[in-house]
Motif scaffolding. Structure first.
Motif, mmCIF file in Angstrom:
data_model
loop_
_atom_site.group_PDB
_atom_site.id
_atom_site.type_symbol
_atom_site.label_atom_id
_atom_site.label_comp_id
_atom_site.label_asym_id
_atom_site.label_seq_id
_atom_site.Cartn_x
_atom_site.Cartn_y
_atom_site.Cartn_z
ATOM 1 N N ARG A 44 0.830 -1.223 0.000
ATOM 2 C CA ARG A 44 0.000 0.000 0.000
ATOM 3 C C ARG A 44 0.867 1.277 0.000
ATOM 4 N NH1 ARG A 44 -2.165 3.694 -0.810
ATOM 5 N NH2 ARG A 44 -4.323 4.389 -0.580
ATOM 6 N N TRP A 48 2.544 4.845 -7.412
ATOM 7 C CA TRP A 48 1.418 4.685 -8.335
ATOM 8 C C TRP A 48 1.915 4.493 -9.763
ATOM 9 C CZ3 TRP A 48 -0.644 8.574 -11.891
ATOM 10 C CH2 TRP A 48 -1.895 8.236 -12.421
ATOM 11 N N SER A 51 -4.114 4.253 -12.971
ATOM 12 C CA SER A 51 -5.458 3.916 -12.517
ATOM 13 C C SER A 51 -6.148 3.120 -13.614
ATOM 14 C CB SER A 51 -6.262 5.182 -12.214
ATOM 15 O OG SER A 51 -5.684 5.879 -11.130
ATOM 16 N N LEU A 61 -13.076 0.079 -10.123
ATOM 17 C CA LEU A 61 -12.202 1.251 -10.217
ATOM 18 C C LEU A 61 -11.027 0.987 -9.295
ATOM 19 C CD1 LEU A 61 -11.725 4.118 -11.318
ATOM 20 C CD2 LEU A 61 -13.017 4.994 -9.381
ATOM 21 N N TYR A 92 -11.576 -1.985 -6.496
ATOM 22 C CA TYR A 92 -12.707 -1.566 -5.650
ATOM 23 C C TYR A 92 -13.954 -1.519 -6.516
ATOM 24 C CZ TYR A 92 -8.710 0.199 -2.992
ATOM 25 O OH TYR A 92 -7.515 0.304 -2.328
ATOM 26 N N PHE A 110 -17.163 9.324 -10.021
ATOM 27 C CA PHE A 110 -17.108 7.937 -9.563
ATOM 28 C C PHE A 110 -15.813 7.708 -8.782
ATOM 29 C CE2 PHE A 110 -19.987 8.013 -13.090
ATOM 30 C CZ PHE A 110 -21.022 7.178 -12.697
ATOM 31 N N VAL A 111 -15.951 6.986 -7.681
ATOM 32 C CA VAL A 111 -14.818 6.787 -6.769
ATOM 33 C C VAL A 111 -14.769 5.319 -6.332
ATOM 34 C CG1 VAL A 111 -14.831 9.177 -5.935
ATOM 35 C CG2 VAL A 111 -16.244 7.444 -4.795
ATOM 36 N N PRO A 112 -13.660 4.905 -5.739
ATOM 37 C CA PRO A 112 -13.587 3.529 -5.240
ATOM 38 C C PRO A 112 -14.537 3.323 -4.059
ATOM 39 C CG PRO A 112 -11.382 4.474 -5.511
ATOM 40 C CD PRO A 112 -12.369 5.605 -5.617
ATOM 41 N N TRP B 48 -0.158 6.783 -3.162
ATOM 42 C CA TRP B 48 -1.502 6.822 -3.748
ATOM 43 C C TRP B 48 -2.569 6.987 -2.672
ATOM 44 C CZ3 TRP B 48 -5.339 2.689 -3.789
ATOM 45 C CH2 TRP B 48 -6.396 2.906 -4.684
ATOM 46 N N VAL B 49 -3.428 7.966 -2.860
ATOM 47 C CA VAL B 49 -4.576 8.161 -1.961
ATOM 48 C C VAL B 49 -5.781 7.423 -2.524
ATOM 49 C CG1 VAL B 49 -6.165 9.823 -0.940
ATOM 50 C CG2 VAL B 49 -3.721 10.394 -1.162
ATOM 51 N N SER B 50 -6.113 7.721 -3.771
ATOM 52 C CA SER B 50 -7.270 7.083 -4.393
ATOM 53 C C SER B 50 -7.269 7.360 -5.895
ATOM 54 C CB SER B 50 -8.559 7.598 -3.769
ATOM 55 O OG SER B 50 -9.664 6.822 -4.192
ATOM 56 N N SER B 51 -8.157 6.696 -6.593
ATOM 57 C CA SER B 51 -8.369 6.963 -8.012
ATOM 58 C C SER B 51 -9.710 7.663 -8.162
ATOM 59 C CB SER B 51 -8.371 5.655 -8.810
ATOM 60 O OG SER B 51 -7.101 5.044 -8.751
ATOM 61 N N ALA B 52 -9.923 8.289 -9.299
ATOM 62 C CA ALA B 52 -11.200 8.951 -9.532
ATOM 63 C C ALA B 52 -11.509 8.977 -11.010
ATOM 64 C CB ALA B 52 -11.168 10.373 -8.982
ATOM 65 N N ARG B 75 -4.177 8.546 6.811
ATOM 66 C CA ARG B 75 -4.225 7.213 7.429
ATOM 67 C C ARG B 75 -4.672 7.273 8.876
ATOM 68 N NH1 ARG B 75 1.241 4.739 4.541
ATOM 69 N NH2 ARG B 75 0.213 4.397 2.534
ATOM 70 N N ARG B 169 -11.328 10.783 -0.591
ATOM 71 C CA ARG B 169 -11.130 9.902 0.561
ATOM 72 C C ARG B 169 -9.972 8.932 0.292
ATOM 73 N NH1 ARG B 169 -14.117 13.012 1.781
ATOM 74 N NH2 ARG B 169 -16.172 12.933 2.728
ATOM 75 N N TYR B 170 -9.397 8.433 1.360
ATOM 76 C CA TYR B 170 -8.313 7.445 1.242
ATOM 77 C C TYR B 170 -8.896 6.069 0.924
ATOM 78 C CZ TYR B 170 -4.115 4.866 2.691
ATOM 79 O OH TYR B 170 -3.018 4.046 2.746
ATOM 80 N N ALA B 171 -8.401 5.454 -0.127
ATOM 81 C CA ALA B 171 -8.842 4.100 -0.478
ATOM 82 C C ALA B 171 -8.031 3.098 0.331
ATOM 83 C CB ALA B 171 -8.665 3.849 -1.963
ATOM 84 N N PRO B 172 -8.678 2.226 1.066
ATOM 85 C CA PRO B 172 -7.949 1.315 1.959
ATOM 86 C C PRO B 172 -7.035 0.333 1.216
ATOM 87 C CG PRO B 172 -10.241 0.630 1.759
ATOM 88 C CD PRO B 172 -10.137 1.941 1.055
#
Lengths: 172, 172
Positions: A44, A48, A51, A61, A92, A110-112, B48-52, B75, B169-172
């Protein structure tokens, strides 16, 4: 009779234990397991790569991350990836973001959502020689999928032979 | 006359130079620029925080990355983000992956195409006090957008007040 029953139970127990510890059928030659069945540590925190959104039934996603060795190879555009490369695909559910859409005033963001699975490709040209030098892994809730589930990984990834079996490109 | 012409040109040149170096109109009080106009270093290495995915006109696929301070806050689930936090949103055209779709046998795979822009939020509660402690930046081809373009950033992000103006938001 009591002694015999104990004997049968004991044998059954031993057979059960042995069955748990020997490789799956087809690998009884004690060759290394061709799949990745333990989650690599620290994935984690990796950098990156890109995506990805899969529409349709997958409705996914996610992101692909790479360990230092994989990222270096990606950035240098060097194939094949060297041994030690690990690529992680974090998937996700692809869900609308109600709070974003409220701000935008339309259904566009759209988000995870809930995590679905994490897949790994681990490069070890000796251990995974039978599958193009890559070990494939698939985890749901931290639990490895079984060998039957992962069997299609290699024949599918083999179609990306030109890029060392890796579908995902590095996003600049 | 020749001397006067030189004088006029020289004055014009000096005025031009000064005009380039003073803050934009409205910030003539020498307050710090309220926008992020230089790309933070090393952002492509951040975690990486998240994708969008933004559908519709934006038709964007991207990722949000955070520097170490931002990732730690994410986190720990701690708001507000501490000074020094930087969040980067890397945006690309959302394009179908022909090579993936050929393997899947259907149009389902979408990946980042050409980069469109990179946006930053830089937390500095003193420098950016007027915009909720966040400086906003928008870059295309490495070039900063102008102040007029970035003016709507804050009023829009202000709607995410409950999460310190941060949508992602942070994707786990």
């Amino acid at each position: 009779m009591k002694g015999f029953t104990f004997f049968v139970v004991a044998v059954a127990a031993i057979v059960g234990l042995v069955a748990l510890s020997v490789p799956a059928p087809g690998h009884a030659d004690a060759a290394p397991a061709p799949y990745v069945t333990e989650m690599p540590n620290g994935y984690r925190d990796w950098q990156w790569v890109s995506s990805a959104h899969e529409a349709g039934n997958l409705n996914s996603l996610g992101a692909v991350l790479g360990n230092d060795i994989a990222i270096k190879a990606y950035r240098e555009g060097k194939w094949p990836f060297p041994d030690g490369s690990i690529i992680a695909a974090l998937h996700y559910r692809n869900i609308p973001s109600d709070e974003n859409n409220k701000v935008f005033g339309k259904e566009q963001s759209f988000v995870p959502g809930a995590p679905t699975n994490i897949q790994f490709m681990v490069k070890d040209s000796v251990k995974y020689a039978a599958t193009g030098g890559w070990g494939f892994g698939h985890f749901q809730g931290g639990k490895s999928a079984d060998a039957a589930f992962m069997k299609p990984c290699f024949p599918c990834h083999e179609k990306a032979k030109a890029t060392d079996l890796v579908f995902t490109r590095y996003a600049p």
